[in-house]
Structures are given as C-alpha cells and as structure tokens.
Design an enzyme around this catalytic site. Structure first.
Site, PDB file in Angstrom:
ATOM      1  N   ASP A 139      15.996  21.840  79.389  1.00 44.79           N
ATOM      2  CA  ASP A 139      16.252  20.724  78.471  1.00 44.79           C
ATOM      3  C   ASP A 139      14.986  20.246  77.776  1.00 44.79           C
ATOM      4  OD1 ASP A 139      15.041  19.461  80.643  1.00 44.79           O
ATOM      5  OD2 ASP A 139      16.287  17.670  80.495  1.00 44.79           O
ATOM      6  N   ASP A 144      11.280  23.937  79.979  1.00 44.87           N
ATOM      7  CA  ASP A 144      12.421  24.151  80.858  1.00 44.87           C
ATOM      8  C   ASP A 144      13.698  24.038  80.042  1.00 44.87           C
ATOM      9  OD1 ASP A 144      12.225  21.433  80.446  1.00 44.87           O
ATOM     10  OD2 ASP A 144      12.820  20.872  82.470  1.00 44.87           O
ATOM     11  N   SER A 151      18.503  20.186  83.455  1.00 42.16           N
ATOM     12  CA  SER A 151      17.072  20.419  83.283  1.00 42.16           C
ATOM     13  C   SER A 151      16.667  21.832  83.706  1.00 42.16           C
ATOM     14  CB  SER A 151      16.290  19.349  84.053  1.00 42.16           C
ATOM     15  OG  SER A 151      14.926  19.398  83.776  1.00 42.16           O
ATOM     16  N   ASP A 194      12.149  18.894  78.657  1.00 43.53           N
ATOM     17  CA  ASP A 194      11.391  17.679  78.954  1.00 43.53           C
ATOM     18  C   ASP A 194      10.117  17.998  79.739  1.00 43.53           C
ATOM     19  OD1 ASP A 194      12.484  18.261  81.428  1.00 43.53           O
ATOM     20  OD2 ASP A 194      13.309  16.261  81.779  1.00 43.53           O
TER      21      ASP A 194
END
Length: 450
Positions: free
Chosen positions: A245, A243, A104, A247
């Site tokens: 990833d 960010d 992440s 999410d």
C-alpha cells in the site's frame, strides 16, 4: 473477547476473518459514530473509499460502499491508490470520512479496513471502540432521497501525484539520476513511476503490474533482493522498494546495499536541519530503532524522541509536540509537513532529491550513521505479561545495560501480537551483543516459563 481493531485498523484473512458482511456492518457503524461525534454537521455526509490491488478488495469495496450509502453517506470511489494517497485526498477533497482497504505488507490472502477522520487522520482508540460497540445495535435506515449516492472519481491519482511533486523544492530536479522502483505489484504501480519521471529521473520500474494476486509476492520492501540485483544490473544510482500500500520505503545504494528506515531518517533529518525545517531539532523513532541513529544524531545536536513500537505512537508524539519527522526501521517514515501518515513514495522522492542536491551517492549519505551490531531472540513458552515485573529479569537487564554503557543497550518487551518476549541487544561488537542476548534470553526463559 479480543478487540476487533488492531494497531492499524481491522485485518484478517479476506472472506474468512474479514467478510463482506463485517465490512458492511463496520461501515454503517462508522458512519453513525462519526456522525454523532459532530463530524458531519447538518449536511449530507461524504466519504472517500480506496483500496490496494488485492482481488478481495473488489468485493470488500462494494460492501463498504453499500454500507456507507445505506447509512446516508455520499461515497466517492477512487479505486487503487496508496494508503497515504487516501489519507491526503480525504483532506484535499474535504470528505468527512475515509476508508482504505489494504493489508499493507501482508500476503495477498489478507486484507484490512482502515478508517480516516476528516483531515486524513487515523481514528483514536475510543472512536474505534465506539464503532465496534455500535455494530451490535439496531438503527433507523434512511429512505428515498436520504440514502447516499456512489460515484467514481478519476482525478484522484493525478491530484495525489501533483501533491507529491509539489512537495519538493523547485530546484530539486532528479534529472540525471537513474532510479529503480520496486512497486511490490501494489498500489504504487502508477503513482511511483509517474512522480519520479515527472521530476526528471530515468525510471526503471519492476513489479509494477498488479493482477490482484501477485501483491507483495517475493517483491517490495519485505523482499528487496530482486531490487538489489536490478540496481546493480542496470547501473542505477539508487533503488527504492515500496510495500503493497506504499506507506513504507526502503532504499538500495548503487552497490546494492540495503538502506533501512533508520538510515533514511538520518539522511532526511540532516537535510531538514540544513534547511532549518527540522522542528525542535528532533526526530521521532521507536525503541527498536538502532542506537546508531541516536549516536549519529547526537553528533549533529539532533534529539531522538523514542516511542513504543508502531507508527501510530510515532505519529502521536509528532502531533503532540509539533515534530516534523519520524518513523520506524521498517521504512515507515512520516514527514508531517506534507502527510498525515507514512508515505513511501514521498519519502523516496525526498531521499532521491537529497542525493541530487548534494551530489553525493546514497552510500555516502547513509554513512552519516553507523549501525551498531544487534542481536534479537524471541523467547516463546513464557508468560509475557510478567516480563516487566520479575525482579530477576529486571536485575539482569540492569546489569547488562551497565556492562554495555553508552555503546549499547537492551530492549526487552512482550510482543504485541504473539505469545513471546523479544530480547534485543545492541553492542559495540557482534560477539558482545550475541553473548548478552543469549544470557538474557536464558534468564527470561527460566524466570517466566509457563
């Protein structure tokens, strides 16, 4: 011994804490546990494997695919896509299992493994514990035609982008909006710009050239300064920061002011309420969300359901009660009508659509919520497990809440990841917040000192 799974999968420094051997063993164990849980039925089980652009994701992906295939699971590799895309595609492609390789917003040397069940939902704690326990047990290996096969799907990215675009109302074109996207050199480098351009926005993408090394490096939602400057430089209507990833999503208005997750929740909640799509007239937030969110929602007869810190607890409340919107101050926003997890690009699209539909600037929309002054002190060198049991600390918190009344509050909690106690105070003025926070921190330090 510490639990292998954390609040969001298994994470650590790649090739140190998170090795290829561990990734392979985890994948084999996950296949066995989920198979016994009835997820696979009587056919050859299937899994979807995705990753963000980190260099370590390449060898970890190979290890995960090898582990699954050796356990008799057919594997669909979909390459670099956002975490919410992986969750969506597990449901869309009806695979039995999903694996996302990402850390992440963490720095590039880290990586992580997150599992999804059928339907694209995260695993319950008991399944994670069962997987960890199964890793130590011997198993019978399939041979011949019973081993799994591995193939690559090039359609996954476009399938996800089409889903994002179709989530908007047909009259929610973004034509005329100038938008800057900071893709954090991460998994949204293609999905973000493509989805916004498909809706007619004029897109300027920055940090959208991942090389495996530069993910989250001075950019994205954890470092929005360059996005803020770029929005002002090009005269954009707004900017969005994802960010690594994708999410999470934070926003920037046309003047370069940062719009955090609490403000985004407020804007989306009011829009959903207007469309009669805000389930139970409730938005879910954590105890760390600013009190200003609760006060702003109260003015519109919207209830705020507060949970423990962590998107998994937000999602638990949403699933248990049928709520349609929830999230965290960090920008992790969940719109359950369209996603089973936080989705930064989805959030950004609906935020921009709200700007386009109302004709108001993002700054004007964000003014629906006034952020209360906040002070936060992390108290170290204390026994955090006694934070909720010491009578003097409890009395000090009670006295502070009485002094603050309805215009402030205290949140005192042990950190879930560090050996310290967090003291957070919100008040009508910064001076009052700082004063009470310092006093409480001193009490905690004195009473809970090791």
């Amino acid at each position: 011994m510490a639990r292998l799974f954390g609040t969001d999968g298994v994470r650590g420094v790649a090739n140190k804490d998170l090795t290829a051997e561990l990734a392979l063993d985890l994948s084999v164990a996950a296949a066995h546990v989920l198979g016994e849980a009835g997820a696979f039925g009587h056919r050859q089980p299937t899994a979807l494997v995705a990753r963000d652009p980190r260099a370590s994701g390449e060898f970890l992906e190979a290890a995960v695919c090898a582990g699954l295939a050796s356990a008799g699971v057919d594997v669909m590799r979909v390459g670099v896509i956002p975490t919410p895309a992986a969750a969506y595609l597990v449901g869309e492609f009806r695979t039995d299992l999903g694996v996302m390789l990402s850390a992440s917003h963490n720095p590039m040397p880290d990586n992580g493994i997150k599992f999804f069940q059928r339907g694209g939902v995260k695993l319950a704690d008991e399944l994670e514990d069962a997987i960890e326990a199964r890793m130590k047990e011997p198993w019978s290996r399939p041979i011949g035609e019973q081993v799994g096969r591995i193939r690559y799907s090039g359609d996954a990215v476009n399938t996800y982008i089409n889903h994002l675009v179709s989530s908007l109302r047909q009259d929610n074109t973004l034509a005329g909006l100038k938008i800057v996207l900071d893709c954090a050199n991460g998994a949204s480098y293609k999905t973000g710009p493509t989805a916004f351009a498909a809706q007619g926005a004029e897109v300027t993408a920055i940090h959208a050239s991942p090389d495996g090394i530069n993910i989250n490096d001075g950019c994205g939602s954890t470092h929005p300064e360059k996005l803020q400057a770029k929005v002002v430089e090009v005269g954009a209507d707004l900017g969005l920061a994802f960010d690594g990833d994708a999410d999470r999503c934070l926003a920037v208005d046309n003047e370069g002011n940062l719009i955090d997750g609490d403000h985004i929740l407020a804007i989306l909640a009011l829009g959903l309420q207007e469309d009669h799509r805000l389930a139970s007239n409730t938005v879910v937030a954590t105890i760390m969300s600013n009190l200003g969110l609760t006060l702003a929602m109260k003015e519109h007869d919207i209830h705020v359901d507060r949970t423990k810190v962590g998107d998994r607890y937000v999602l638990e409340s949403m699933n248990a009660n049928g709520f349609s919107l929830g999230g965290e101050q960090s920008g992790h926003v969940i719109m359950s009508e369209f996603a089973t997890t936080g989705d930064g690009v989805l959030t950004g699209l609906h935020l921009a659509a709200r700007v386009a539909r109302t004709g108001k600037s993002l700054k004007e929309l964000a003014s629906a919520m006034t952020r209360l002054p906040q002070a936060l002190i992390n108290v170290s060198g204390v026994d955090k497990l006694r934070a909720g049991m010491d009578p003097e600390v409890s009395r000090a918190v009670s006295d502070a809440n009485h002094e603050l009344g309805e215009t402030g509050r205290v949140v005192l909690r042990p950190s879930g990841t560090e050996p310290l106690v967090r003291v957070m105070v919100e008040a009508a003025t910064q001076e009052q917040a700082d004063k009470i926070c310092k006093s409480l921190a001193a009490t905690v330090k004195q009473r809970l000192a090791k």
